[in-house]
Scaffold this motif. Structure first.
Motif, PDB file in Angstrom:
ATOM      1  N   SER A 260       0.835  -1.194   0.000  1.00  0.00           N
ATOM      2  CA  SER A 260       0.000   0.000   0.000  1.00  0.00           C
ATOM      3  C   SER A 260       0.877   1.254   0.000  1.00  0.00           C
ATOM      4  N   PRO A 261       0.499   2.282  -0.761  1.00  0.00           N
ATOM      5  CA  PRO A 261       1.317   3.501  -0.817  1.00  0.00           C
ATOM      6  C   PRO A 261       1.518   4.143   0.547  1.00  0.00           C
ATOM      7  N   GLU A 262       0.461   4.120   1.398  1.00  0.00           N
ATOM      8  CA  GLU A 262       0.612   4.765   2.704  1.00  0.00           C
ATOM      9  C   GLU A 262       1.650   4.062   3.565  1.00  0.00           C
ATOM     10  N   GLN A 263       1.716   2.735   3.492  1.00  0.00           N
ATOM     11  CA  GLN A 263       2.737   2.004   4.251  1.00  0.00           C
ATOM     12  C   GLN A 263       4.130   2.333   3.731  1.00  0.00           C
ATOM     13  N   GLY A 264       4.261   2.419   2.418  1.00  0.00           N
ATOM     14  CA  GLY A 264       5.545   2.789   1.838  1.00  0.00           C
ATOM     15  C   GLY A 264       5.969   4.184   2.231  1.00  0.00           C
ATOM     16  N   LEU A 265       5.012   5.124   2.220  1.00  0.00           N
ATOM     17  CA  LEU A 265       5.331   6.502   2.576  1.00  0.00           C
ATOM     18  C   LEU A 265       5.737   6.605   4.041  1.00  0.00           C
ATOM     19  N   VAL A 266       5.001   5.943   4.930  1.00  0.00           N
ATOM     20  CA  VAL A 266       5.337   5.988   6.358  1.00  0.00           C
ATOM     21  C   VAL A 266       6.734   5.425   6.592  1.00  0.00           C
ATOM     22  N   GLY A 267       7.020   4.257   5.989  1.00  0.00           N
ATOM     23  CA  GLY A 267       8.330   3.646   6.187  1.00  0.00           C
ATOM     24  C   GLY A 267       9.464   4.510   5.664  1.00  0.00           C
ATOM     25  N   LEU A 268       9.307   5.075   4.458  1.00  0.00           N
ATOM     26  CA  LEU A 268      10.363   5.898   3.867  1.00  0.00           C
ATOM     27  C   LEU A 268      10.534   7.205   4.625  1.00  0.00           C
ATOM     28  N   PHE A 269       9.430   7.862   4.949  1.00  0.00           N
ATOM     29  CA  PHE A 269       9.528   9.140   5.665  1.00  0.00           C
ATOM     30  C   PHE A 269      10.105   8.954   7.066  1.00  0.00           C
ATOM     31  N   LEU A 270       9.704   7.882   7.737  1.00  0.00           N
ATOM     32  CA  LEU A 270      10.182   7.658   9.101  1.00  0.00           C
ATOM     33  C   LEU A 270      11.687   7.389   9.105  1.00  0.00           C
ATOM     34  N   LEU A 271      12.138   6.518   8.206  1.00  0.00           N
ATOM     35  CA  LEU A 271      13.570   6.229   8.138  1.00  0.00           C
ATOM     36  C   LEU A 271      14.352   7.463   7.681  1.00  0.00           C
ATOM     37  N   GLY A 272      13.787   8.219   6.741  1.00  0.00           N
ATOM     38  CA  GLY A 272      14.439   9.455   6.311  1.00  0.00           C
ATOM     39  C   GLY A 272      14.535  10.476   7.433  1.00  0.00           C
ATOM     40  N   ALA A 273      13.477  10.548   8.254  1.00  0.00           N
ATOM     41  CA  ALA A 273      13.514  11.464   9.392  1.00  0.00           C
ATOM     42  C   ALA A 273      14.588  11.066  10.390  1.00  0.00           C
ATOM     43  N   TYR A 274      14.779   9.754  10.621  1.00  0.00           N
ATOM     44  CA  TYR A 274      15.857   9.312  11.498  1.00  0.00           C
ATOM     45  C   TYR A 274      17.208   9.794  10.972  1.00  0.00           C
ATOM     46  N   GLY A 275      17.408   9.649   9.654  1.00  0.00           N
ATOM     47  CA  GLY A 275      18.662  10.083   9.068  1.00  0.00           C
ATOM     48  C   GLY A 275      18.900  11.563   9.245  1.00  0.00           C
ATOM     49  N   ASN A 276      17.890  12.369   8.986  1.00  0.00           N
ATOM     50  CA  ASN A 276      18.048  13.814   9.138  1.00  0.00           C
ATOM     51  C   ASN A 276      18.237  14.211  10.592  1.00  0.00           C
ATOM     52  N   LEU A 277      17.494  13.593  11.499  1.00  0.00           N
ATOM     53  CA  LEU A 277      17.637  13.923  12.915  1.00  0.00           C
ATOM     54  C   LEU A 277      19.029  13.564  13.422  1.00  0.00           C
ATOM     55  N   GLY A 278      19.569  12.427  12.980  1.00  0.00           N
ATOM     56  CA  GLY A 278      20.930  12.065  13.377  1.00  0.00           C
ATOM     57  C   GLY A 278      21.946  13.093  12.914  1.00  0.00           C
ATOM     58  N   ALA A 279      21.786  13.576  11.677  1.00  0.00           N
ATOM     59  CA  ALA A 279      22.683  14.620  11.177  1.00  0.00           C
ATOM     60  C   ALA A 279      22.493  15.921  11.941  1.00  0.00           C
ATOM     61  N   TYR A 280      21.238  16.226  12.325  1.00  0.00           N
ATOM     62  CA  TYR A 280      20.975  17.452  13.086  1.00  0.00           C
ATOM     63  C   TYR A 280      21.647  17.420  14.456  1.00  0.00           C
ATOM     64  N   VAL A 281      21.615  16.248  15.103  1.00  0.00           N
ATOM     65  CA  VAL A 281      22.252  16.132  16.420  1.00  0.00           C
ATOM     66  C   VAL A 281      23.733  16.480  16.331  1.00  0.00           C
ATOM     67  N   LEU A 282      24.433  15.883  15.360  1.00  0.00           N
ATOM     68  CA  LEU A 282      25.874  16.108  15.232  1.00  0.00           C
ATOM     69  C   LEU A 282      26.177  17.538  14.785  1.00  0.00           C
ATOM     70  N   ALA A 283      25.392  18.079  13.863  1.00  0.00           N
ATOM     71  CA  ALA A 283      25.635  19.453  13.398  1.00  0.00           C
ATOM     72  C   ALA A 283      25.383  20.461  14.514  1.00  0.00           C
ATOM     73  N   SER A 284      24.325  20.250  15.309  1.00  0.00           N
ATOM     74  CA  SER A 284      24.035  21.164  16.408  1.00  0.00           C
ATOM     75  C   SER A 284      25.129  21.095  17.474  1.00  0.00           C
ATOM     76  N   ALA A 285      25.591  19.879  17.770  1.00  0.00           N
ATOM     77  CA  ALA A 285      26.668  19.733  18.745  1.00  0.00           C
ATOM     78  C   ALA A 285      27.973  20.333  18.241  1.00  0.00           C
ATOM     79  N   SER A 286      28.109  20.493  16.921  1.00  0.00           N
ATOM     80  CA  SER A 286      29.340  21.061  16.352  1.00  0.00           C
ATOM     81  C   SER A 286      29.454  22.561  16.568  1.00  0.00           C
ATOM     82  N   LEU A 287      28.319  23.236  16.776  1.00  0.00           N
ATOM     83  CA  LEU A 287      28.327  24.701  16.823  1.00  0.00           C
ATOM     84  C   LEU A 287      29.375  25.283  17.770  1.00  0.00           C
ATOM     85  N   PRO A 288      29.377  24.932  19.075  1.00  0.00           N
ATOM     86  CA  PRO A 288      30.357  25.572  19.965  1.00  0.00           C
ATOM     87  C   PRO A 288      31.804  25.241  19.609  1.00  0.00           C
TER      88      PRO A 288
END
Length: 485
Positions: free
Chosen positions: A368-396
């Motif tokens: 189903s398209p909705e299952q595919g969208l949820v899975g892709l968006f959720l995994l993509g969000a994990y990837g972006n959030l992981g990058a955000y954590v490291l980039a934010s910690a890099s600031l100081p």
């Protein structure tokens, strides 16, 4: 000792080959907006969030917006001091070093790649639904959707190779039309249903904290990509002005649109039949009023927005991949640029087939398209959030290296990193959808990035030391086109 002798002025930029300092502010802003895909997100993400958590839509999107604004405040000082071409990857390298940088780079590439795949899947799904709503019979909707995905991927690849300025203006046009269409429809919905709406329920709390974490992560996927404009540091006309503005304005402007959309859809989604909230055409079903033409217009607007998101996401992904090629972290051929169009065409041509393959497989598998969208968006969000954590910690650490460290920057970096980390850990600890599948995949990607970095340290330490290239100041930049040499 001169600036040239100290290495402050480069004879040639490490990312030479891109079209430097040509992109005005509006296309830079369009890159950030299109990567977020506000019109497409307004039509899809609230339904996915509602299917992920019973918690209130407005509160969930408000929490996601707060997290993203914190990230924007962390990125802004770094964008004002370095013209990056690989965005968060370069900032993390200058702040936390190459080990964290490669992890951030892989995490960001995973995020951009998954969002691009989800966007192609959405374009195929809504394109098929658009034809059906227009009354055109389809012999096999799945095959038609797969053909749409391949065609859109081909057009997107052509536009990206042809030039960032052309693709950016195209994205701006598509997104502007799509946002205008969706806002008009929802305003009419509010006006026609104002008397029957229960405004108190818009802010009512439902559900517990466990599902709330997952809801925030899915809602965060509506904002991810706002920082993609940091990959245009070498191509923007005034990167130290236009890029900070873009990453500040984009989450604020799109956040207002999402809160408006969440308020409009919250009631109808709760009243919908079970399962309707996560349907592939949620917003057209809710606001079309039974009119196929209105539903078709909404499908067109949403599909156009996700098409723009494909271009923006791959633009950012290709530039990170391109920089890794220039550093030697991946095969150097990836760092090649087109001699006429001055774009990272090798990286684009490698990535486009991979990104198109996944949604085609999902469609033809019968999922189903909705299952595919949820899975892709959720995994993509994990990837972006992981990058955000490291980039934010890099600031100081980034600012301390250039003698601008302060308690305020330390506090901002720590608070942002902890807030994002709390959301990420909270969501990873909650079984949702396919259980912990997304968590295992993301964990495997991070582990692979660490092992690969250790391999580079043992076998190719010079390549590891080169991580974090950016568009350095050249002699021609300072002497108005004439080199003193």
């Amino acid at each position: 000792m001169s600036d040239h002798d100290r290495g402050l002025i480069a004879a040639r930029s490490p990312v030479d080959g891109l079209r430097r300092r040509r992109l005005p502010f509006l296309p830079v802003f369009a890159q950030a907006v299109a990567a977020v895909a506000p019109a497409g997100a307004m039509g899809v993400i609230p339904g996915l969030v509602s299917g992920a958590t019973p918690a209130n839509l407005v509160l969930t999107f408000g929490a996601a917006m707060a997290v993203i604004v914190l990230v924007a405040f962390c990125l802004r000082p770094m964008t004002q001091r370095m013209a990056a071409v690989s965005g968060l990857y370069s900032y993390t390298a200058k702040g936390l070093g190459p080990l964290a940088a490669i992890t951030a780079g892989w995490s960001a590439m995973l995020g951009y790649g998954l969002v691009a795949m989800a966007s192609l899947l959405a374009v195929g799904t809504y394109g098929s639904q658009l034809v059906i709503n227009l009354g055109i019979p389809l012999h096999d909707p799945m095959v038609f959707s797969a053909v749409v995905v391949l065609a859109v991927a081909g057009v997107a690849g052509f536009l990206m190779v042809r030039g960032i300025q052309i693709s950016a203006w195209f994205m701006l046009l598509m997104e502007s039309v799509a946002i205008g269409l969706l806002v008009i429809v929802m305003v009419f919905y509010f006006v026609l249903n104002a008397r029957s709406m229960d405004l108190g329920s818009v802010f009512a709390w439902n559900g517990g904290l466990d599902s709330f974490w997952v809801g925030i992560v899915v809602a965060v996927s509506a904002f991810t990509g706002f920082e993609s404009t940091t990959t245009l540091g070498g191509e923007a006309h005034k990167p130290f002005v236009s890029i900070p503005r873009a990453i500040t304005w984009t989450p604020l402007a799109t956040g207002v649109l999402y809160l408006f959309s969440a308020a409009a859809q919250g009631g109808p989604l709760r009243q919908a039949a079970p399962g309707a909230a996560s349907g592939s055409t949620t917003l057209p079903d809710l606001f079309s009023g039974g009119s196929p033409l209105v539903a078709a217009a909404l499908d067109l607007g949403i599909a156009a927005s996700w098409f723009a998101c494909v271009i923006a996401s791959v633009n950012a992904l290709a530039r990170i991949f391109f920089c890794m090629g220039r550093e030697g972290v991946v095969p150097r051929i990836v760092g090649g640029t087109h001699p006429s169009f001055r774009t990272p065409w090798v990286a684009i041509m490698i990535l486009i087939p991979v990104i198109a393959l996944v949604p085609v497989v999902i469609i033809l598998s019968g999922a189903s398209p909705e299952q595919g969208l949820v899975g892709l968006f959720l995994l993509g969000a994990y990837g972006n959030l992981g990058a955000y954590v490291l980039a934010s910690a890099s600031l100081p650490f980034f600012l301390r290296r250039i003698g601008e460290g302060s308690r305020r920057n330390w506090a901002l970096g720590v608070v942002a990193a902890l807030a994002i980390g709390a959301v990420l850990v909270g969501a990873l600890s909650v079984p949702f959808g396919g259980g912990h599948v997304q968590a295992f995949i993301y964990g495997a990607v991070i582990l692979a990035s660490v092992l690969y970095t250790l391999f580079l340290r043992l076998r190719f330490p010079a390549r590891l030391a080169a991580v974090g290239v950016y568009d350095e100041t050249r002699e021609l930049d300072l002497f108005q086109g004439r080199s003193p040499l």
